[in-house]
Write a protein that holds these residues in place. Structure first.
Motif, PDB file in Angstrom:
ATOM      1  N   ILE A   1       1.912   2.003  -3.582  1.00  0.00           N
ATOM      2  CA  ILE A   1       0.898   2.482  -4.538  1.00  0.00           C
ATOM      3  C   ILE A   1       0.151   3.709  -4.050  1.00  0.00           C
ATOM      4  O   ILE A   1      -0.627   4.281  -4.802  1.00  0.00           O
ATOM      5  CB  ILE A   1      -0.107   1.366  -4.926  1.00  0.00           C
ATOM      6  N   SER A   2       0.399   4.135  -2.810  1.00  0.00           N
ATOM      7  CA  SER A   2      -0.315   5.315  -2.307  1.00  0.00           C
ATOM      8  C   SER A   2       0.432   6.584  -2.683  1.00  0.00           C
ATOM      9  O   SER A   2       0.669   7.458  -1.845  1.00  0.00           O
ATOM     10  CB  SER A   2      -0.502   5.222  -0.796  1.00  0.00           C
TER      11      SER A   2
ATOM     12  N   LEU B   1       0.819  -1.216   0.000  1.00  0.00           N
ATOM     13  CA  LEU B   1       0.000   0.000   0.000  1.00  0.00           C
ATOM     14  C   LEU B   1       0.852   1.265   0.000  1.00  0.00           C
ATOM     15  O   LEU B   1       0.524   2.243  -0.665  1.00  0.00           O
ATOM     16  CB  LEU B   1      -0.933  -0.008   1.219  1.00  0.00           C
ATOM     17  N   LYS B   2       1.938   1.234   0.753  1.00  0.00           N
ATOM     18  CA  LYS B   2       2.816   2.411   0.795  1.00  0.00           C
ATOM     19  C   LYS B   2       3.343   2.748  -0.605  1.00  0.00           C
ATOM     20  O   LYS B   2       3.479   3.911  -0.974  1.00  0.00           O
ATOM     21  CB  LYS B   2       3.997   2.163   1.750  1.00  0.00           C
TER      22      LYS B   2
END
Lengths: 102, 102
Positions: free
Chosen positions: B26-27, B23-24
């Motif tokens: 793609i965020s 997530l880090k």
DNA sequence: GTATTATATCAATATCTGTTGATATACTTT
DNA sequence: AAAGTATATCAACAGATATTGATATAATAC
């Protein structure tokens, strides 16, 4: 130069930004844990933070971040504040993410 | 005190950490855009960065971040380097995310 | 060979975000 | 009213991460 939707189309570009905002919020270990904990139903803060190995105030802060984005809701009951998933919104955000990456 | 899987179970906790790592990555708006751009097939860096309103070197850096996590692969072809989605891994990560939040 | 093009790397900076400690608020109990 | 409990807020700090500018590498063309 070919047009690429997520770069040129304003509406889609805005959706992408919102999805990124969502991802920024959940891309934090403790906040993800909080969401997982709340899957089993509403919990007050005092039930949450001992599970996280976090201080009370930091847990409260993470909860407020989650609430600000509408991923959880809260209601006060006496001294305690109970948090619960805003599951409709959470699932909606996951679907939006899928639209971009699937 | 009830046991909560994502906090007490080591295996699940590790899975959660990996999901957070994903997530880090793609965020970030530009990295999400890169992934979207690559959905339409392999592209060389020179086709990607003009679409992003980013400098060449920064685009290259974001690509290397995506590659490091196995979300894209690359192959050199003459002067150019073509990047493409590592779709198998990307979809796997999305499924893992769903396991935590659905 | 030299020049040109495409890509990657690096150090320095700036910005953002999690964390901490102290304190405030708000409700309950005595 | 005073004391105790649960939660929230705030300023300061620390660590991580994006950005920039300069430069390096590597392949091609002349």
């Amino acid at each position: 130069m070919p047009k690429i939707k997520c770069c040129s189309n304003k509406k889609i570009s805005n959706e992408l930004k919102k999805t990124v905002d969502f991802l920024k919020i959940i891309s934090e270990e403790n906040r993800m844990r909080i969401l997982c904990i709340l899957k089993s139903g509403p919990k007050c803060v005092c039930e949450i933070w001992p599970n996280l190995d976090l201080s009370q105030n930091l847990t409260s802060h993470h909860l407020s971040v989650l609430k600000e984005l509408g991923l959880v809701k809260s209601k006060k009951q006496g001294l305690k504040v109970f948090y619960e998933l805003n599951d409709k919104n959470l699932q909606k955000q996951l679907i939006n993410l899928d639209l971009f990456l699937k």
